[in-house]
Design an enzyme around this catalytic site. Structure first.
Site, PDB file in Angstrom:
ATOM      1  N   GLU A  21       0.697  -4.223   8.094  1.00  0.00           N
ATOM      2  CA  GLU A  21       0.513  -4.507   6.675  1.00  0.00           C
ATOM      3  C   GLU A  21       0.202  -5.970   6.372  1.00  0.00           C
ATOM      4  O   GLU A  21       0.983  -6.666   5.720  1.00  0.00           O
ATOM      5  CB  GLU A  21       1.767  -4.091   5.901  1.00  0.00           C
ATOM      6  CG  GLU A  21       3.090  -4.582   6.472  1.00  0.00           C
ATOM      7  CD  GLU A  21       4.281  -4.158   5.602  1.00  0.00           C
ATOM      8  OE1 GLU A  21       4.248  -4.418   4.392  1.00  0.00           O
ATOM      9  OE2 GLU A  21       5.235  -3.589   6.161  1.00  0.00           O
ATOM     10  N   TYR A  59      -1.999 -13.502  -0.637  1.00  0.00           N
ATOM     11  CA  TYR A  59      -1.495 -13.633  -2.003  1.00  0.00           C
ATOM     12  C   TYR A  59      -1.813 -15.050  -2.471  1.00  0.00           C
ATOM     13  O   TYR A  59      -1.275 -16.017  -1.945  1.00  0.00           O
ATOM     14  CB  TYR A  59       0.021 -13.374  -2.032  1.00  0.00           C
ATOM     15  CG  TYR A  59       0.405 -12.154  -1.224  1.00  0.00           C
ATOM     16  CD1 TYR A  59       0.458 -10.890  -1.809  1.00  0.00           C
ATOM     17  CD2 TYR A  59       0.676 -12.252   0.151  1.00  0.00           C
ATOM     18  CE1 TYR A  59       0.767  -9.762  -1.060  1.00  0.00           C
ATOM     19  CE2 TYR A  59       0.978 -11.139   0.909  1.00  0.00           C
ATOM     20  CZ  TYR A  59       1.028  -9.898   0.306  1.00  0.00           C
ATOM     21  OH  TYR A  59       1.328  -8.786   1.052  1.00  0.00           O
ATOM     22  N   ASP A 118       2.648  -0.193  -3.455  1.00  0.00           N
ATOM     23  CA  ASP A 118       3.379  -0.028  -2.193  1.00  0.00           C
ATOM     24  C   ASP A 118       4.412   1.054  -2.453  1.00  0.00           C
ATOM     25  O   ASP A 118       5.422   0.816  -3.125  1.00  0.00           O
ATOM     26  CB  ASP A 118       4.047  -1.363  -1.818  1.00  0.00           C
ATOM     27  CG  ASP A 118       4.726  -1.319  -0.451  1.00  0.00           C
ATOM     28  OD1 ASP A 118       4.958  -0.212   0.071  1.00  0.00           O
ATOM     29  OD2 ASP A 118       5.055  -2.406   0.084  1.00  0.00           O
ATOM     30  N   HIS A 176       6.861  -3.777  10.592  1.00  0.00           N
ATOM     31  CA  HIS A 176       8.245  -3.495  10.999  1.00  0.00           C
ATOM     32  C   HIS A 176       8.318  -2.092  11.563  1.00  0.00           C
ATOM     33  O   HIS A 176       7.440  -1.265  11.318  1.00  0.00           O
ATOM     34  CB  HIS A 176       9.174  -3.646   9.787  1.00  0.00           C
ATOM     35  CG  HIS A 176       8.684  -2.911   8.566  1.00  0.00           C
ATOM     36  ND1 HIS A 176       8.919  -1.579   8.362  1.00  0.00           N
ATOM     37  CD2 HIS A 176       7.926  -3.311   7.512  1.00  0.00           C
ATOM     38  CE1 HIS A 176       8.348  -1.209   7.221  1.00  0.00           C
ATOM     39  NE2 HIS A 176       7.728  -2.236   6.683  1.00  0.00           N
ATOM     40  N   ASP A 228      31.429   7.709 -15.017  1.00  0.00           N
ATOM     41  CA  ASP A 228      31.642   8.834 -14.092  1.00  0.00           C
ATOM     42  C   ASP A 228      30.321   9.406 -13.550  1.00  0.00           C
ATOM     43  O   ASP A 228      30.268  10.538 -13.085  1.00  0.00           O
ATOM     44  CB  ASP A 228      32.477   9.930 -14.758  1.00  0.00           C
ATOM     45  CG  ASP A 228      31.809  10.457 -16.011  1.00  0.00           C
ATOM     46  OD1 ASP A 228      30.806   9.845 -16.459  1.00  0.00           O
ATOM     47  OD2 ASP A 228      32.282  11.475 -16.547  1.00  0.00           O
ATOM     48  N   ASP A 281       5.585   4.519   4.393  1.00  0.00           N
ATOM     49  CA  ASP A 281       5.521   3.198   3.760  1.00  0.00           C
ATOM     50  C   ASP A 281       4.053   2.782   3.714  1.00  0.00           C
ATOM     51  O   ASP A 281       3.491   2.355   4.718  1.00  0.00           O
ATOM     52  CB  ASP A 281       6.361   2.213   4.599  1.00  0.00           C
ATOM     53  CG  ASP A 281       6.402   0.822   4.005  1.00  0.00           C
ATOM     54  OD1 ASP A 281       5.933   0.637   2.874  1.00  0.00           O
ATOM     55  OD2 ASP A 281       6.911  -0.090   4.701  1.00  0.00           O
ATOM     56  N   GLU A 293      -1.450  -1.433   3.972  1.00  0.00           N
ATOM     57  CA  GLU A 293      -0.368  -1.049   4.893  1.00  0.00           C
ATOM     58  C   GLU A 293      -0.521   0.394   5.351  1.00  0.00           C
ATOM     59  O   GLU A 293      -0.648   1.308   4.534  1.00  0.00           O
ATOM     60  CB  GLU A 293       0.986  -1.209   4.173  1.00  0.00           C
ATOM     61  CG  GLU A 293       2.166  -0.704   4.980  1.00  0.00           C
ATOM     62  CD  GLU A 293       3.507  -1.005   4.322  1.00  0.00           C
ATOM     63  OE1 GLU A 293       3.583  -1.025   3.082  1.00  0.00           O
ATOM     64  OE2 GLU A 293       4.481  -1.212   5.077  1.00  0.00           O
ATOM     65  N   ARG A 300      -2.582  -6.352  -0.244  1.00  0.00           N
ATOM     66  CA  ARG A 300      -1.905  -5.912   0.982  1.00  0.00           C
ATOM     67  C   ARG A 300      -2.449  -4.535   1.316  1.00  0.00           C
ATOM     68  O   ARG A 300      -2.713  -3.728   0.412  1.00  0.00           O
ATOM     69  CB  ARG A 300      -0.383  -5.877   0.804  1.00  0.00           C
ATOM     70  CG  ARG A 300       0.363  -5.392   2.045  1.00  0.00           C
ATOM     71  CD  ARG A 300       1.870  -5.717   2.052  1.00  0.00           C
ATOM     72  NE  ARG A 300       2.616  -5.015   1.023  1.00  0.00           N
ATOM     73  CZ  ARG A 300       3.063  -5.568  -0.096  1.00  0.00           C
ATOM     74  NH1 ARG A 300       2.840  -6.851  -0.336  1.00  0.00           N
ATOM     75  NH2 ARG A 300       3.741  -4.867  -0.985  1.00  0.00           N
ATOM     76  N   HIS A 310       7.938  -8.382  -3.812  1.00  0.00           N
ATOM     77  CA  HIS A 310       8.808  -7.226  -4.074  1.00  0.00           C
ATOM     78  C   HIS A 310       8.897  -6.905  -5.562  1.00  0.00           C
ATOM     79  O   HIS A 310       9.963  -6.600  -6.085  1.00  0.00           O
ATOM     80  CB  HIS A 310      10.200  -7.451  -3.466  1.00  0.00           C
ATOM     81  CG  HIS A 310      10.193  -7.343  -1.971  1.00  0.00           C
ATOM     82  ND1 HIS A 310      11.188  -7.851  -1.173  1.00  0.00           N
ATOM     83  CD2 HIS A 310       9.290  -6.787  -1.123  1.00  0.00           C
ATOM     84  CE1 HIS A 310      10.883  -7.619   0.100  1.00  0.00           C
ATOM     85  NE2 HIS A 310       9.750  -6.975   0.153  1.00  0.00           N
ATOM     86  N   HIS A 360       4.478 -13.236   5.039  1.00  0.00           N
ATOM     87  CA  HIS A 360       5.344 -12.268   5.726  1.00  0.00           C
ATOM     88  C   HIS A 360       4.736 -11.909   7.079  1.00  0.00           C
ATOM     89  O   HIS A 360       3.635 -12.348   7.400  1.00  0.00           O
ATOM     90  CB  HIS A 360       5.557 -11.020   4.864  1.00  0.00           C
ATOM     91  CG  HIS A 360       4.297 -10.316   4.446  1.00  0.00           C
ATOM     92  ND1 HIS A 360       3.565  -9.527   5.294  1.00  0.00           N
ATOM     93  CD2 HIS A 360       3.633 -10.294   3.254  1.00  0.00           C
ATOM     94  CE1 HIS A 360       2.521  -9.031   4.643  1.00  0.00           C
ATOM     95  NE2 HIS A 360       2.527  -9.493   3.413  1.00  0.00           N
ATOM     96  N   HIS A 363      12.725  -0.158   6.690  1.00  0.00           N
ATOM     97  CA  HIS A 363      12.760  -1.225   7.697  1.00  0.00           C
ATOM     98  C   HIS A 363      13.706  -0.708   8.762  1.00  0.00           C
ATOM     99  O   HIS A 363      14.912  -0.925   8.707  1.00  0.00           O
ATOM    100  CB  HIS A 363      13.244  -2.543   7.096  1.00  0.00           C
ATOM    101  CG  HIS A 363      12.299  -3.072   6.062  1.00  0.00           C
ATOM    102  ND1 HIS A 363      12.635  -4.049   5.160  1.00  0.00           N
ATOM    103  CD2 HIS A 363      11.008  -2.755   5.780  1.00  0.00           C
ATOM    104  CE1 HIS A 363      11.597  -4.310   4.383  1.00  0.00           C
ATOM    105  NE2 HIS A 363      10.605  -3.533   4.731  1.00  0.00           N
TER     106      HIS A 363
HETATM  107  N1  GLY Z   1       7.774  -1.318   1.306  1.00  0.00           N
HETATM  108  C1  GLY Z   1       8.448  -2.332   1.996  1.00  0.00           C
HETATM  109  C2  GLY Z   1       7.624  -2.883   3.039  1.00  0.00           C
HETATM  110  O1  GLY Z   1       6.434  -2.699   3.044  1.00  0.00           O
HETATM  111  O2  GLY Z   1       8.089  -3.498   3.962  1.00  0.00           O
HETATM  112 MN    MN Z   2       5.455  -1.156   2.044  1.00  0.00          MN
HETATM  113 MN    MN Z   3       6.348  -2.019   5.089  1.00  0.00          MN
END
Ligand code: GLY
Ligand code: MN
Ligand code: MN
Length: 423
Positions: A368, A372, A244, A338, A23, A255, A392, A390, A227, A334, A345
């Site tokens: 970003e 890697y 991140d 975005h 619950d 982000d 960003e 990374r 991720h 990647h 996103h």
């Molecule tokens: N934190 C998700 C991305 O950077 O796209």
């Molecule tokens: Mn991110």
């Molecule tokens: Mn991002």
């Protein structure tokens, strides 16, 4: 309302409560599209828009005020609140929806709604339409067209208003403060989740309770897991830490990613790869200005990274050929970023008529780039292995070019080292 047009109707349902276990429910998060149109943060609601309806064009179905519910679960707007505080022209109990809505659908040509998102609602709408059709001998006409509401809505959401930007700047500012705290508190021997706690601590201290997405706090080889959210390992001296994390401010996301040395000083190999990613980020950001196609920033990052990887000996061959054969993808898998907004996103098309979309003022996006180098990568010198980086930032497209919403957070090598060594 203008785009839906007279003679048509649009409707959209709120998010619903989700069970976590037995619950206990997950914290409620309103559906972004619904909140964008209504500012209403309750479950069990449905907004209806009928352009030109004389008794009022904006109707909100919601829960009736219930004394006992208020005692157990706290305030809710009720029907009066819906009109008084949320500017609905008219409000009805959600429990009466099935009696009232079919009448609203009668004699409308098109029904706009978020198609295929909520199976129950899809089904319900078709049932109502079938019901109306059966009465056609009485002269009522059933809607003949179902249209996706997202198409209109997501184009609107792509362009941020001044009010939205204020929230996004707040989310960005608080996220910068939290990342700075993480850099200052980070020490070898801590666990990743303890650094995460420093970040969440700062979000909440600043009055923002919810993360925009699960925070990634990844030390050492975990930096190469894009991720990684387990955040469970011990931080080792000499390794990098990739964070991140971003907070949400009244449904708008930040982000941010930063990568820094756990003990406050980059090794020579870390420094070289970090500077390369940073150069790629600077080059990509320079591609943010109105009229420039969305993919230019990505292409700029690919070029800088590929050249750099050749120079450092991680890739071998001619730069143009390596780019054509997408050889960089083994280390940069990647894209550059975005759209960013209510959803991390965020919504909005990246291509129009199969062409990359041109940037316009009011759009917000992330930049970003990353590199890697997997731990088991046998094709590169051992010194590079297990390093993931990374960087960003969140960028607003302005009339003149760009505005980095997350500019307050350090990212140059000497700035990071100075900040960490002073703490
Ligand atoms: N934190 C998700 C991305 O950077 O796209
Ligand atoms: Mn991110
Ligand atoms: Mn991002």
């Amino acid at each position: 309302m203008q785009q839906v047009g007279k003679g048509n109707i649009a409707l959209i349902a709120s998010a619903s409560n989700q069970t976590r276990n037995r619950d206990v429910e997950f914290p409620f998060r309103q559906d972004s599209d619904f909140y964008y149109l209504t500012g209403f943060s309750e479950a069990d609601s449905l907004a209806v828009f009928i352009p030109g309806r004389e008794q009022g064009e904006y109707i909100l179905f919601c829960r009736e005020f219930d004394e006992k519910k208020a005692l157990w679960e706290g305030a809710h707007a009720g029907l009066e609140g819906a009109t008084e505080h949320f500017e609905a022209d008219d409000s009805f109990p959600i429990d009466d929806m099935s009696d009232i809505l079919p009448g609203m659908l009668e004699n409308k040509s098109k029904v706009y709604y978020p198609m295929g998102r909520d199976g129950d609602l899809d089904h319900q709408i078709l049932e109502w339409i079938t019901h109306i059709r059966k009465q056609s001998r009485t002269g009522v006409v059933a809607p003949g067209e179902l249209v996706s509401l997202e198409h209109i809505l997501h184009e609107m959401r792509l362009f941020k208003s001044a009010a939205e930007l204020k929230l996004m700047r707040k989310a960005a500012d608080v996220s910068c403060i939290a990342h700075k705290r993480a850099m200052q508190q980070c020490k070898a021997g801590m666990y990743e989740y303890q650094v995460e706690a420093e970040i969440v601590h700062e979000f909440m201290q600043q009055g923002l309770r919810y993360v925009a997405y699960p925070s990634i706090v990844a030390g050492g080889k975990n930096t190469c897991v894009l991720h990684y959210v387990e955040n469970k390992d011990k931080l080792k001296k000499g390794d990098l830490l990739l964070i991140d994390a971003g907070v949400e401010c009244d449904h708008y996301a930040a982000d941010i990613t930063r990568t820094f040395p756990i003990s406050g000083k980059f090794s020579s190999a870390q420094k070289q790869l970090y500077q390369l990613v940073l150069d790629a980020q600077h080059a990509a950001i320079e591609q943010i200005f109105p009229g420039n196609p969305w993919n230019k920033a990505h292409d700029a990052s690919v070029e800088v990274l590929t050249k750099g990887l050749v120079k450092l000996g991680l890739l071998k061959g001619r730069v143009a050929k390596l780019i054509k054969d997408e050889k960089y993808k083994q280390f940069y898998m990647h894209r550059i970023g975005h759209w960013l907004g209510m959803d991390v996103h965020d919504v909005g098309d990246y291509k129009l008529d199969d062409e990359w979309r041109l940037l316009e003022p009011g759009m917000v996006l992330t930049i970003e780039p990353g590199l890697y180098i997997p731990e088991n990568c046998q094709t590169v010198d051992a010194k590079w292995r297990g390093i993931g980086i990374r960087i960003e930032d969140d960028i607003l497209v302005t009339k003149q070019g760009y505005d980095i919403l997350t500019h307050a957070l350090v990212k140059e090598i000497d700035e990071i080292e100075r900040l960490m060594q002073a703490s």
